[in-house]
Design an enzyme around this catalytic site. Structure first.
Site, PDB file in Angstrom:
ATOM      1  CE1 TYR A  73      -4.327  -1.061  -0.307  1.00  0.00           C
ATOM      2  CE2 TYR A  73      -3.361  -2.959   0.797  1.00  0.00           C
ATOM      3  CZ  TYR A  73      -4.382  -2.391   0.056  1.00  0.00           C
ATOM      4  OH  TYR A  73      -5.462  -3.151  -0.330  1.00  0.00           O
ATOM      5  NE  ARG A  76      -3.388   0.163  -4.941  1.00  0.00           N
ATOM      6  CZ  ARG A  76      -4.680   0.072  -4.643  1.00  0.00           C
ATOM      7  NH1 ARG A  76      -5.070  -0.637  -3.593  1.00  0.00           N
ATOM      8  NH2 ARG A  76      -5.589   0.697  -5.360  1.00  0.00           N
ATOM      9  CG  HIS A 127     -14.517   0.749  -3.169  1.00  0.00           C
ATOM     10  ND1 HIS A 127     -14.397   0.608  -4.546  1.00  0.00           N
ATOM     11  CD2 HIS A 127     -15.657   0.095  -2.838  1.00  0.00           C
ATOM     12  CE1 HIS A 127     -15.418  -0.102  -5.009  1.00  0.00           C
ATOM     13  NE2 HIS A 127     -16.200  -0.403  -3.993  1.00  0.00           N
ATOM     14  CB  CYS A 135      -6.226   2.591  15.597  1.00  0.00           C
ATOM     15  SG  CYS A 135      -5.386   1.593  16.862  1.00  0.00           S
ATOM     16  CB  CYS A 140      -7.882   2.452  19.485  1.00  0.00           C
ATOM     17  SG  CYS A 140      -7.323   4.105  19.034  1.00  0.00           S
ATOM     18  CB  CYS A 213      -2.691   3.998  17.035  1.00  0.00           C
ATOM     19  SG  CYS A 213      -4.023   5.078  17.593  1.00  0.00           S
ATOM     20  CB  CYS A 216      -4.483   3.318  21.554  1.00  0.00           C
ATOM     21  SG  CYS A 216      -3.908   2.324  20.151  1.00  0.00           S
TER      22      CYS A 216
END
Length: 319
Positions: A73, A76, A127, A135, A140, A213, A216
């Site tokens: 990702y 991408r 999408h 998270c 969380c 995250c 948290c």
């Protein structure tokens, strides 16, 4: 950019109708991003050709190999940021600014509409987005939108020995844009790239260096896209359904999508039931969706980046 020829009679009748339209819905698919040279999900190219992209886009894949999924990702995201919004994105953003009763429902996750300054209150993402993070901790609910940092963390920088993705500036289809990316690695279409090839090594990453995250401090962040096996965002669907039911609809623009996959395909029928006429912009005349075209609808064949600004010009001016 190649100029797409629009039949003068179709342009005239559409322009006249558009000037009287109030409530308009646009449904966007990958074809509008292909005009920016961005390949489709399955045509992401490069070292990822040795993987089945659908195997990387699941919660199970992220749980088992978060580093591999994040590298996919991150690539991408990087590729999407290399591409630029095209004139169609800017034209739709301008229409939204001029018409508060215009809503865009996008199936794309590439952030190009947002980067074209499309008013966010009138943009719905079916999408999700590559540039939203959330998270994964059960306890969380942290999420952050429009996170355009590249890389999102230093460990996810594109390796120096991997050629930069180069979105096509000439070819206007996802297939052709994908070929341009395969070419950066010297890989011909249809040729499999062995992951053991020393030109494109993938190193395992410790979870410690992946995005965490900030709220948290414990959970891993994940890309805010809808993965296979996950439900589409009910909030988005409810907002669009509520808007559609709140009054008659004058027009639905179907841009760069075959609108054959549900629930996206249902929006054409829903809009028609509220009185809408349909205008399709697509490269393929056979790709007009499961509903087909009725008398009084329009089909504009060609590159969305050239056609959309032209058909909206009477209302938005030159883009």
């Amino acid at each position: 950019m190649a100029v797409s020829t629009i039949p003068a009679a179709d342009l005239r009748t559409f322009s006249e109708y558009l000037k009287g339209c109030k409530r308009i819905l646009a449904l966007l698919g990958a074809g509008i991003s292909a005009s920016s040279g961005l390949p489709t999900f399955r045509g992401v190219g490069g070292l990822w050709r040795s993987y089945d992209a659908t195997d990387l886009a699941t919660p199970e894949a992220f749980e088992a190999n978060p580093d591999l999924v994040w590298q996919f990702y991150s690539y991408r995201r990087h590729m999407a940021l290399k591409a630029q919004p095209n004139r169609a994105h800017y034209a739709l953003a301008e229409l939204a600014r001029r018409n508060k009763d215009f809503v865009t429902l996008s199936q794309n996750v590439d952030g190009l509409s947002q980067r074209a300054n499309h008013p966010l209150s009138q943009l719905r993402l079916l999408h999700g987005s590559l540039f939203t993070v959330k998270c994964t901790s059960f306890y969380c609910s942290y999420s952050r939108e429009n996170e355009f940092a590249d890389p999102i963390v230093p460990a996810l920088a594109i390796p120096k020995n991997v050629p930069e993705p180069k979105p096509s500036t000439d070819d206007k289809t996802g297939e052709e844009a994908s070929k341009s990316l395969y070419g950066t690695l010297g890989v011909s279409e249809g040729e499999e790239l062995d992951i053991s090839d020393d030109r494109v090594p993938l190193s395992p990453l410790s979870p410690d260096v992946l995005p965490h995250c900030p709220e948290c401090k414990d959970g891993l962040l994940r890309p805010g896209v809808v993965w296979f096996g996950e439900s589409l965002p009910s909030h988005t669907i409810n907002l669009v359904d509520s808007w559609m039911k709140s009054g008659p609809i004058d027009l639905i623009l179907v841009i760069g999508t075959s609108s054959r996959v549900y629930p996206a395909a249902s929006y054409v029928d829903k809009a028609r039931a509220r009185g809408a006429r349909v205008a399709v912009v697509n490269m393929d005349r056979n790709d007009v969706g499961s509903s087909g075209l009725n008398p009084g609808d329009w089909f504009f064949q060609g590159d969305a980046g050239a056609i959309v600004p032209e058909i909206l010009k009477e209302v938005i001016g030159e883009i």
